[in-house]
Scaffold this motif. Sequence first.
Motif, PDB file in Angstrom:
ATOM      1  N   THR A  83       0.373  -1.005   0.168  1.00 56.09           N
ATOM      2  CA  THR A  83       0.144   0.120  -0.267  1.00 56.09           C
ATOM      3  C   THR A  83       0.754   1.724   0.205  1.00 56.09           C
ATOM      4  OG1 THR A  83      -1.908  -1.040   1.577  1.00 56.09           O
ATOM      5  CG2 THR A  83      -1.901   1.677   1.068  1.00 56.09           C
ATOM      6  N   HIS A  84      -0.201   1.650  -0.757  1.00 59.43           N
ATOM      7  CA  HIS A  84       1.150   3.985  -0.089  1.00 59.43           C
ATOM      8  C   HIS A  84       0.008   4.384   0.039  1.00 59.43           C
ATOM      9  CE1 HIS A  84       4.053   2.334  -3.296  1.00 59.43           C
ATOM     10  NE2 HIS A  84       3.222   1.926  -4.265  1.00 59.43           N
ATOM     11  N   ASP A  85       0.650   4.517   0.852  1.00 55.09           N
ATOM     12  CA  ASP A  85      -0.298   6.113   2.061  1.00 55.09           C
ATOM     13  C   ASP A  85      -0.319   7.247   2.175  1.00 55.09           C
ATOM     14  OD1 ASP A  85      -1.671   3.331   3.688  1.00 55.09           O
ATOM     15  OD2 ASP A  85       0.130   4.320   5.617  1.00 55.09           O
ATOM     16  N   ASP A  86       0.336   7.646   1.199  1.00 55.44           N
ATOM     17  CA  ASP A  86       0.292   9.244   0.853  1.00 55.44           C
ATOM     18  C   ASP A  86       0.049   9.709  -0.675  1.00 55.44           C
ATOM     19  OD1 ASP A  86       0.841   9.910   4.163  1.00 55.44           O
ATOM     20  OD2 ASP A  86       2.846   8.937   3.734  1.00 55.44           O
ATOM     21  N   THR A  87       0.374   8.288  -1.533  1.00 53.11           N
ATOM     22  CA  THR A  87       0.218   9.208  -2.734  1.00 53.11           C
ATOM     23  C   THR A  87      -0.788   7.765  -3.629  1.00 53.11           C
ATOM     24  OG1 THR A  87       1.454   9.398  -4.895  1.00 53.11           O
ATOM     25  CG2 THR A  87       2.358   7.663  -3.480  1.00 53.11           C
ATOM     26  N   ASP A  88      -1.338   8.321  -4.880  1.00 52.82           N
ATOM     27  CA  ASP A  88      -1.819   7.223  -5.887  1.00 52.82           C
ATOM     28  C   ASP A  88      -0.855   7.203  -6.804  1.00 52.82           C
ATOM     29  OD1 ASP A  88      -4.633   7.765  -4.727  1.00 52.82           O
ATOM     30  OD2 ASP A  88      -4.469   9.485  -6.708  1.00 52.82           O
ATOM     31  N   GLU A  89      -1.120   6.094  -7.357  1.00 53.22           N
ATOM     32  CA  GLU A  89       0.040   5.504  -8.242  1.00 53.22           C
ATOM     33  C   GLU A  89      -0.688   4.909  -9.549  1.00 53.22           C
ATOM     34  OE1 GLU A  89       3.003   2.015  -7.511  1.00 53.22           O
ATOM     35  OE2 GLU A  89       1.574   1.098  -6.942  1.00 53.22           O
ATOM     36  N   PHE A  90       0.096   5.737 -10.628  1.00 49.30           N
ATOM     37  CA  PHE A  90      -0.339   5.698 -11.749  1.00 49.30           C
ATOM     38  C   PHE A  90       0.162   4.683 -12.522  1.00 49.30           C
ATOM     39  CE2 PHE A  90       0.755   7.052 -16.049  1.00 49.30           C
ATOM     40  CZ  PHE A  90      -0.819   7.326 -16.757  1.00 49.30           C
ATOM     41  N   PHE A  91      -0.434   3.993 -13.242  1.00 50.70           N
ATOM     42  CA  PHE A  91       0.224   2.623 -14.180  1.00 50.70           C
ATOM     43  C   PHE A  91       0.010   2.858 -15.929  1.00 50.70           C
ATOM     44  CE2 PHE A  91      -0.045   0.845 -10.233  1.00 50.70           C
ATOM     45  CZ  PHE A  91       1.312  -0.127 -10.264  1.00 50.70           C
ATOM     46  N   LEU A  92       0.789   2.832 -16.311  1.00 50.45           N
ATOM     47  CA  LEU A  92       0.536   2.906 -18.376  1.00 50.45           C
ATOM     48  C   LEU A  92       1.348   1.605 -18.550  1.00 50.45           C
ATOM     49  CD1 LEU A  92      -0.266   3.543 -20.984  1.00 50.45           C
ATOM     50  CD2 LEU A  92       2.237   5.499 -20.932  1.00 50.45           C
ATOM     51  N   VAL A  93       0.613   1.101 -19.047  1.00 48.89           N
ATOM     52  CA  VAL A  93       2.050  -0.571 -20.150  1.00 48.89           C
ATOM     53  C   VAL A  93       1.591   0.159 -21.584  1.00 48.89           C
ATOM     54  CG1 VAL A  93       0.836  -3.346 -20.310  1.00 48.89           C
ATOM     55  CG2 VAL A  93      -0.382  -1.843 -18.742  1.00 48.89           C
ATOM     56  N   LEU A  94       3.621  -0.544 -21.516  1.00 46.35           N
ATOM     57  CA  LEU A  94       3.664   0.033 -22.685  1.00 46.35           C
ATOM     58  C   LEU A  94       4.291  -1.190 -23.761  1.00 46.35           C
ATOM     59  CD1 LEU A  94       6.982   2.092 -21.350  1.00 46.35           C
ATOM     60  CD2 LEU A  94       4.730   3.222 -22.418  1.00 46.35           C
ATOM     61  N   ASP A  95       3.716  -2.153 -23.026  1.00 45.67           N
ATOM     62  CA  ASP A  95       4.032  -3.210 -23.706  1.00 45.67           C
ATOM     63  C   ASP A  95       3.072  -4.645 -22.568  1.00 45.67           C
ATOM     64  OD1 ASP A  95       4.702  -5.201 -26.465  1.00 45.67           O
ATOM     65  OD2 ASP A  95       6.347  -5.397 -25.304  1.00 45.67           O
ATOM     66  N   GLY A  96       3.308  -5.710 -23.045  1.00 45.76           N
ATOM     67  CA  GLY A  96       2.712  -6.863 -22.746  1.00 45.76           C
ATOM     68  C   GLY A  96       1.745  -6.296 -21.896  1.00 45.76           C
ATOM     69  N   GLU A  97       1.515  -7.067 -20.927  1.00 44.94           N
ATOM     70  CA  GLU A  97      -0.036  -7.200 -19.952  1.00 44.94           C
ATOM     71  C   GLU A  97       0.046  -7.224 -18.643  1.00 44.94           C
ATOM     72  OE1 GLU A  97      -2.574 -10.046 -21.109  1.00 44.94           O
ATOM     73  OE2 GLU A  97      -2.714 -10.171 -22.956  1.00 44.94           O
ATOM     74  N   GLU A 117       3.265 -13.023 -19.148  1.00 45.89           N
ATOM     75  CA  GLU A 117       3.880 -13.057 -20.119  1.00 45.89           C
ATOM     76  C   GLU A 117       5.408 -12.105 -20.206  1.00 45.89           C
ATOM     77  OE1 GLU A 117       4.210 -15.593 -21.880  1.00 45.89           O
ATOM     78  OE2 GLU A 117       2.309 -17.029 -20.715  1.00 45.89           O
ATOM     79  N   GLY A 118       4.538 -11.027 -19.031  1.00 49.38           N
ATOM     80  CA  GLY A 118       6.232  -9.677 -19.418  1.00 49.38           C
ATOM     81  C   GLY A 118       5.657  -8.590 -19.582  1.00 49.38           C
ATOM     82  N   ALA A 119       6.012  -7.187 -18.933  1.00 56.81           N
ATOM     83  CA  ALA A 119       4.851  -6.403 -19.342  1.00 56.81           C
ATOM     84  C   ALA A 119       6.706  -5.324 -19.320  1.00 56.81           C
ATOM     85  CB  ALA A 119       4.610  -5.910 -18.635  1.00 56.81           C
ATOM     86  N   SER A 120       6.108  -3.885 -20.042  1.00 53.01           N
ATOM     87  CA  SER A 120       7.284  -2.812 -20.148  1.00 53.01           C
ATOM     88  C   SER A 120       5.996  -2.298 -18.941  1.00 53.01           C
ATOM     89  CB  SER A 120       7.511  -2.509 -21.323  1.00 53.01           C
ATOM     90  OG  SER A 120       8.677  -3.539 -21.813  1.00 53.01           O
ATOM     91  N   ILE A 121       6.056  -0.947 -17.960  1.00 54.67           N
ATOM     92  CA  ILE A 121       5.462  -0.518 -17.899  1.00 54.67           C
ATOM     93  C   ILE A 121       6.185   1.119 -17.460  1.00 54.67           C
ATOM     94  CG2 ILE A 121       3.965  -2.172 -16.609  1.00 54.67           C
ATOM     95  CD1 ILE A 121       4.889  -1.426 -13.883  1.00 54.67           C
ATOM     96  N   LEU A 122       5.219   1.928 -17.205  1.00 55.54           N
ATOM     97  CA  LEU A 122       5.626   4.092 -16.977  1.00 55.54           C
ATOM     98  C   LEU A 122       4.704   3.820 -15.852  1.00 55.54           C
ATOM     99  CD1 LEU A 122       6.205   6.376 -19.634  1.00 55.54           C
ATOM    100  CD2 LEU A 122       4.657   6.510 -17.546  1.00 55.54           C
ATOM    101  N   MET A 123       5.374   4.529 -14.458  1.00 60.55           N
ATOM    102  CA  MET A 123       4.329   5.362 -13.562  1.00 60.55           C
ATOM    103  C   MET A 123       4.901   6.696 -13.238  1.00 60.55           C
ATOM    104  SD  MET A 123       5.698   1.496 -10.956  1.00 60.55           S
ATOM    105  CE  MET A 123       7.305   1.882 -12.071  1.00 60.55           C
ATOM    106  N   PHE A 124       4.077   7.422 -12.409  1.00 64.57           N
ATOM    107  CA  PHE A 124       4.121   8.179 -11.879  1.00 64.57           C
ATOM    108  C   PHE A 124       4.417   8.185 -10.424  1.00 64.57           C
ATOM    109  CE2 PHE A 124       2.655   9.881 -16.433  1.00 64.57           C
ATOM    110  CZ  PHE A 124       3.607  11.013 -16.110  1.00 64.57           C
ATOM    111  N   GLU A 125       5.418   8.847  -9.920  1.00 69.29           N
ATOM    112  CA  GLU A 125       4.912   8.674  -8.371  1.00 69.29           C
ATOM    113  C   GLU A 125       5.859   9.579  -7.350  1.00 69.29           C
ATOM    114  OE1 GLU A 125       4.605   3.772  -7.151  1.00 69.29           O
ATOM    115  OE2 GLU A 125       6.720   4.485  -7.951  1.00 69.29           O
TER     116      GLU A 125
END
Length: 126
Positions: free
Chosen positions: A46-60, A92-100
Amino acid sequence: MTSSAPINLDAALASFEDLWSPRIVTRINDYDVRIAKVQGEFVWHTHDDTDEFFLVLDGELTISLPDSSVALRRGDVFVVPRGTQHRPSSAEGASILMFEPTGTVNTGDHDGDTPAHIASTTGQAL
């Protein structure tokens, strides 16, 4: 860390092999823009103090929540609200981008054993 030159995400992702070990691509205001390669399961946290943004660049990517799960494919975005327990995974593996927020530990409040394939980190420079 902010660069005046464009950053190619494909080239940035090709520059490392480690799984679940986010790299900081750039910063915007007080936030890191992080990329990561993922496969298998992460830890419940859990991140108590922040939302967590995920963008899938490749994969699932699947994000398990206490009562459900969300399946994300290339191009999908999902925000885990602050204070929400979650566990990302990718069969299967993925590539992701996050803002934190800069300094946010990727494993959040997880205080148990961390599997060897996961780095508990605030991100590494490319």
